[in-house]
Motif scaffolding. Structure first.
Motif, PDB file in Angstrom:
ATOM      1  N   HIS A 223       0.838  -1.196   0.000  1.00 50.27           N
ATOM      2  CA  HIS A 223       0.000   0.000   0.000  1.00 50.27           C
ATOM      3  C   HIS A 223       0.876   1.250   0.000  1.00 50.27           C
ATOM      4  CE1 HIS A 223      -3.493  -2.483   1.957  1.00 50.27           C
ATOM      5  NE2 HIS A 223      -3.116  -2.923   0.771  1.00 50.27           N
ATOM      6  N   GLU A 225       1.922   5.139  -2.061  1.00 55.10           N
ATOM      7  CA  GLU A 225       1.325   6.241  -2.813  1.00 55.10           C
ATOM      8  C   GLU A 225       1.440   6.029  -4.318  1.00 55.10           C
ATOM      9  OE1 GLU A 225       2.720  10.062  -1.660  1.00 55.10           O
ATOM     10  OE2 GLU A 225       2.195   9.799   0.472  1.00 55.10           O
ATOM     11  N   ASP A 228      -1.270   3.723  -5.420  1.00 54.84           N
ATOM     12  CA  ASP A 228      -2.566   4.399  -5.441  1.00 54.84           C
ATOM     13  C   ASP A 228      -2.692   5.288  -6.677  1.00 54.84           C
ATOM     14  OD1 ASP A 228      -2.836   3.139  -3.027  1.00 54.84           O
ATOM     15  OD2 ASP A 228      -2.679   4.954  -1.803  1.00 54.84           O
ATOM     16  N   LEU A 294      -9.951   3.882  -2.190  1.00 47.81           N
ATOM     17  CA  LEU A 294      -9.258   5.085  -2.666  1.00 47.81           C
ATOM     18  C   LEU A 294     -10.214   6.061  -3.339  1.00 47.81           C
ATOM     19  CD1 LEU A 294      -6.157   3.347  -4.315  1.00 47.81           C
ATOM     20  CD2 LEU A 294      -6.329   4.268  -1.987  1.00 47.81           C
TER      21      LEU A 294
END
Length: 435
Positions: A223, A225, A228, A294
């Motif tokens: 997980h 950035e 994402d 998200l």
């Protein structure tokens, strides 16, 4: 008179234009028109998908020829397959495949076969003698691979509908070559920018194809950035799930629990396969759930799943007892039924056996995921298609498509083993941990 001529032209020219453009008004799914897009293909049960590689030999030094590739495409088309997934463009197999399909479309305008084209991505120092793989830097070949993929997509816009940046290139157990998500993100952005400036077709979809854990469905170590942002940047998510592998690595769903020990052998096998489907679906859902956490809502499809039929190691008679043709058929049919009902594309792995993948061990599972083996024998999963005459008149390497086991169901079932009990699994895992 001049006014009459102008009036006639005003009527005739639109009619001529409509006549010339009439084919574009047909349903592309019905007409085989080149206007069909990834958006129309993915999630559409009328466009079954499969992973494909045409290698016949013990290594990839010998590339499949265009006649061999056409032979394979005819077989897959007869099975109803409409889109194939490939893995790299630095070798000649995929450029040759695109040429083969293009020539087949020229010979028969109604022939349909599309490609989800992979661009292979490696970490710096992968496949070298260097002691360290640098995960946040590119292998020197990566930029060339992306450029070649983009050029091929531009050259064959009627065939290439998806570019997948990397294959299992972010999952940590691919120790030889995995990269940090930022590398994949960089190249996805690069291709999206090429779409924006007109270098690539605007309806070409860009993704990456990776293990469910790499897409956020696994542990928190994934997980990040950059992941994402990657999820926001791709046109859809292509995730992998392999219950067969996890009959060894994570066998909680596998085996025969104590409350099923009184079932018949076939009931034990079928119950384990039902749990295997549930396991695959749960991994798919874990990716969907992470994506939605998200605030993103886009399509998620299965870029790979499959079930091998032979193993002399982890998955065979001395291991989890997962590999045989009966279990392949059951899992294949169940995942296809689930995918059709839920409008999720599944690129089933894979079309044909390949013996280069585990060249040192020809009984290794990696060589035996194909629905058709290297003797041009359709495995049990396709016996009905052989009976129905689907492959009549077709050959592979000069051999007609026949059935494994000469079509003898009882002989095939002799190789089908009941999964181990929970106690047997526990004992095997303890033995491995102490060795």
């Amino acid at each position: 008179m001049k006014k009459l001529h102008l009036l006639l032209l005003a009527v005739i020219i639109p009619l001529l234009m409509n006549s010339c453009n009439g084919s574009t008004n047909q349903n592309p799914a019905m007409s085989g028109a080149s206007t069909v897009t990834a958006e129309e293909i993915l999630g559409n049960p009328d466009y079954p998908a499969i992973s494909y590689s045409g290698y016949r030999g013990i290594s990839r030094d010998i590339q499949p020829t265009i006649p061999e590739l056409k032979e394979d495409m005819k077989i897959l088309s007869a099975m109803g397959i409409k889109i194939v997934r490939t893995y790299n463009v630095y070798l000649d197999a995929v450029p040759n495949l695109l040429q083969a399909i293009s020539e087949m479309k020229e010979d028969d305008p109604d022939f349909e076969m599309y490609v989800m084209m992979g661009a292979w991505i490696d970490a710096k120092n992968a496949w070298t003698d260097e002691p360290e793989r640098i995960r946040d830097e590119d292998h020197p070949r990566n930029p060339e691979e992306i450029d070649r993929a983009a050029n091929l997509a531009s050259q064959y816009p009627d065939i290439v509908k998806v570019i997948a940046v990397g294959n299992e290139a972010m999952v940590h157990w691919q120790e030889e070559y995995y990269v940090e998500p930022g590398i994949i993100l960089k190249w996805v952005k690069n291709l999206q920018e090429r779409k924006s400036n007109g270098e690539l077709p605007e309806d070409l979809w860009i993704t990456s194809s990776d293990n469910f854990a790499s897409w956020g469905g696994g542990g928190e170590e994934y997980h990040k950035e950059d992941l994402d942002e990657l999820i926001r940047m791709v046109d859809y998510i292509s995730m992998h799930t392999y219950p067969m592998h996890d009959t060894h690595y994570n066998p909680d769903f596998w085996g025969v629990p104590e409350d099923e020990e009184n079932l018949s052998d076939m009931e034990k096998i079928d119950a384990a396969l039902d749990r295997s489907l549930d396991y695959a679906v749960s991994q798919y859902q874990s990716v969907v759930d992470y994506m939605k956490s998200l605030g993103v809502d886009k399509e998620v499809h299965i870029g790979e799943t499959g079930w091998a039929t032979i193993s002399n190691e982890y998955y065979g008679p001395e291991g989890s007892r997962a590999t045989d043709e009966y279990k392949m058929k059951m899992f294949h049919d169940m995942i296809r039924e689930w995918s059709d009902e839920n409008e999720v594309s599944v690129f089933y792995f894979e079309a044909f056996d390949e013996k280069w993948k585990d060249a040192e061990n020809q009984l290794g599972s990696e060589n035996h995921f194909g629905l058709i083996n290297l003797q041009s024998e359709a495995k049990y999963v396709l016996w009905d298609e052989v009976d129905a005459g689907v492959f009549d008149g077709l050959t592979r390497d000069g051999m007609p498509i026949t059935k494994t086991y000469d079509g003898d169901f009882d002989a095939m079932m002799e190789d089908v083993k009941v999964p181990p009990t929970e106690q047997e699994i526990e004992e095997r895992l303890q033995s491995q941990s102490t060795n």
